[in-house]
Design a protein around this motif. Structure first.
Motif, short mmCIF file in Angstrom:
data_model
loop_
_atom_site.label_atom_id
_atom_site.label_comp_id
_atom_site.label_asym_id
_atom_site.label_seq_id
_atom_site.Cartn_x
_atom_site.Cartn_y
_atom_site.Cartn_z
N ASP A 249 3.60 -0.23 -0.61
CA ASP A 249 3.97 -1.60 -1.02
C ASP A 249 2.73 -2.49 -1.14
O ASP A 249 2.65 -3.33 -2.05
N LEU A 250 1.79 -2.32 -0.22
CA LEU A 250 0.56 -3.12 -0.29
C LEU A 250 -0.23 -2.80 -1.55
O LEU A 250 -0.79 -3.71 -2.19
N TYR A 251 -0.28 -1.52 -1.91
CA TYR A 251 -0.96 -1.14 -3.16
C TYR A 251 -0.30 -1.86 -4.34
O TYR A 251 -0.99 -2.42 -5.21
N LYS A 252 1.04 -1.82 -4.40
CA LYS A 252 1.75 -2.43 -5.52
C LYS A 252 1.55 -3.94 -5.56
O LYS A 252 1.53 -4.55 -6.63
N ARG A 253 1.40 -4.52 -4.38
CA ARG A 253 1.26 -5.98 -4.30
C ARG A 253 -0.13 -6.45 -4.70
O ARG A 253 -0.28 -7.47 -5.39
N PHE A 254 -1.15 -5.72 -4.26
CA PHE A 254 -2.52 -6.21 -4.44
C PHE A 254 -3.33 -5.46 -5.50
O PHE A 254 -4.41 -5.91 -5.87
N ALA A 256 -2.70 -4.28 -9.12
CA ALA A 256 -1.75 -4.34 -10.23
C ALA A 256 -1.82 -3.10 -11.11
O ALA A 256 -0.80 -2.64 -11.62
N ARG A 261 -4.87 2.69 -8.09
CA ARG A 261 -4.41 2.95 -6.72
C ARG A 261 -4.88 4.30 -6.19
O ARG A 261 -5.41 4.37 -5.07
N SER A 321 0.51 7.48 0.02
CA SER A 321 0.83 6.09 -0.32
C SER A 321 0.08 5.63 -1.55
O SER A 321 0.53 4.71 -2.25
N HIS A 430 13.88 -2.43 6.42
CA HIS A 430 13.15 -3.36 7.28
C HIS A 430 13.86 -3.63 8.61
O HIS A 430 13.38 -4.41 9.40
#
Length: 433
Positions: A249-254, A256, A261, A321, A430
């Protein structure tokens, strides 16, 4: 009676389905044999040329480009197959089979810490869906053939056809076993395993595990220790799953650009290798470049190993990831067996027994497939250890809560009363319990 039998059971549609199932499973077994041979070859090549690790970022870039260019839907991997079984949608692209095969072999050649189950399941699902489209199957027949592809791939790649059949009917939903699909999945898993062995493919061998001779009180204490190890395995399984999903998720968020990635992930794996001063935690973790390196089979014959399970977890999360291909299962086997080895002294268990319990319990907790993993334990370690394996798998399953490595799983029967059923793990990930 003959007319009833003929009309009810032997119909052209059923004959066509059975022939398709057998042909698909044999093809999947053959593909898995080639895949296993390729993994062994590239692993030994990497041992002979350790510098290949420095090509991991470029490998990730190339594989990401191939997926983006020739099969973007194939990025869904195992979750795409589960979604198609639950609710038919855009289909499973036939390109998934060659893409995941190339991606996984390349990942292992350049040192990524990944597994092989994801590749085998996707090979099975992709080939099965190709037949579904060609034969125009719909409804129940379509669903059963897809499940058969999962069973054939899993059973063939690990040499555990019984576990493969149960895995295919258990992995779809927490607490839900689709027993109506058991026979076709069992046939597919047996034929897939036969096809794989027919080509001379070899699987990892494990020792026969026997329980210590003891009185009833001692046996009860042994089961209690197995439950504790299962609980610990469940917590670590949830940690692995959440870390893997969270970093992705962090990869997808920061980041683009999806092509960047795996480049970053490859650099991170190289940095971890330098930080720990060893390449022992790259690849599957089944073979080693030198004596004394921590390996999955080695946990059953060596003394207690305290931290290898955690280091392997870090390397595997860093690899998967970022988008590298393979699977989680064999690294989870390594992590579980290593965790069992580490806790063997604390719990007063023989190291081989603790490693076996940790191996199946942790994977069962991460995949939410305790029955399949208990069956796998019987196939790999023998029936003598059945009581402790079953107790540990159930304990691990409960301890991992409503999380896991396959976010497309549905919750058929909640593990805990406060969680409602019907949702996917993606929708509730979550919440710890």
């Amino acid at each position: 009676m003959r007319a009833f039998f003929t009309r009810s059971f032997v119909t052209p549609a059923r004959i066509r389905f059975v022939l398709a199932l057998l042909a698909m499973a044999l093809a999947v077994g053959t593909a898995c044999a080639g895949f296993l041979w390729s993994l062994d070859a590239v692993t030994r090549l990497r041992f002979a040329a350790p510098w290949l690790l420095y090509g991991l970022p470029l490998c990730g870039l190339a594989v990401a480009w191939l997926y983006r260019r020739f099969g973007s839907r194939a990025e869904g991997g195992n979750n795409l197959i589960l979604d198609e079984i639950h609710e038919p949608g855009g289909g499973v692209p036939l390109a998934m089979a060659p893409l995941v095969l190339i991606g996984t072999v390349a990942t292992h050649l350049f040192g990524g810490s990944a597994g092989r189950e994801g590749t085998a399941v996707q090979l099975g699902g992709s080939l099965a869906h190709g037949l579904v489209d060609r034969l125009g199957l719909t409804g129940k027949a379509r669903r059963l053939l897809l499940m058969g592809g999962v069973a054939a791939g899993f059973g063939a790649v690990f040499g555990t056809p019984l576990a493969g059949a149960v895995f295919a009917i258990e992995v779809l939903a927490l607490g839900g076993l689709d027993l109506a699909a058991l026979v076709p999945c069992l046939v597919a898993a047996l034929v897939g395993d036969f096809g794989c062995r027919l080509w001379g493919a070899h699987h990892t061998l494990y020792p026969h595990i026997s329980l210590p001779q003891t009185d009833p009180a001692g046996f009860a204490a042994l089961l209690a220790k197995a439950a504790l190890l299962g609980l610990a395995s469940g917590v670590v399984a949830r940690l692995f799953a959440e870390a893997n999903h969270g970093v992705a998720d962090l990869y997808k968020r920061f980041v683009a650009n999806p092509l960047a990635r795996p480049v970053i992930g490859g650099v991170l794996v190289i940095a971890l290798t330098f930080a720990f001063g060893t390449q022992d935690y790259l690849g599957l973790g089944v073979l080693s470049a030198h004596p004394g390196a921590p390996t999955l089979p080695g946990f059953f014959v060596a003394g207690p190993d305290r931290w290898s399970w955690l280091i392997k977890l870090v390397f595997t999360v860093a690899t998967l990831s970022a988008g590298f291909k393979g699977g989680e299962v064999t690294p989870l086997f390594f992590i579980g067996a290593g965790l069992g080895s580490a806790l063997s002294l604390v719990l007063g268990l023989p190291v081989p027994l603790a490693a076996a319990v940790g191996m199946v319990a942790l994977f069962g907790a991460a995949a939410n497939t305790p029955v399949a993993c208990a069956v796998m334990g019987l196939e790999l370690f023998g029936i003598d250890a059945a009581p402790v394996l079953i107790v540990a798998c159930v304990a691990g399953y409960l301890a991992s809560g409503h999380g896991g490595i396959y976010l497309s799983q549905r919750i058929a029967r909640p593990k805990w009363p406060r969680r409602s059923g019907g949702a996917s793990l993606r929708a509730v990930r979550h919440v710890w319990l």
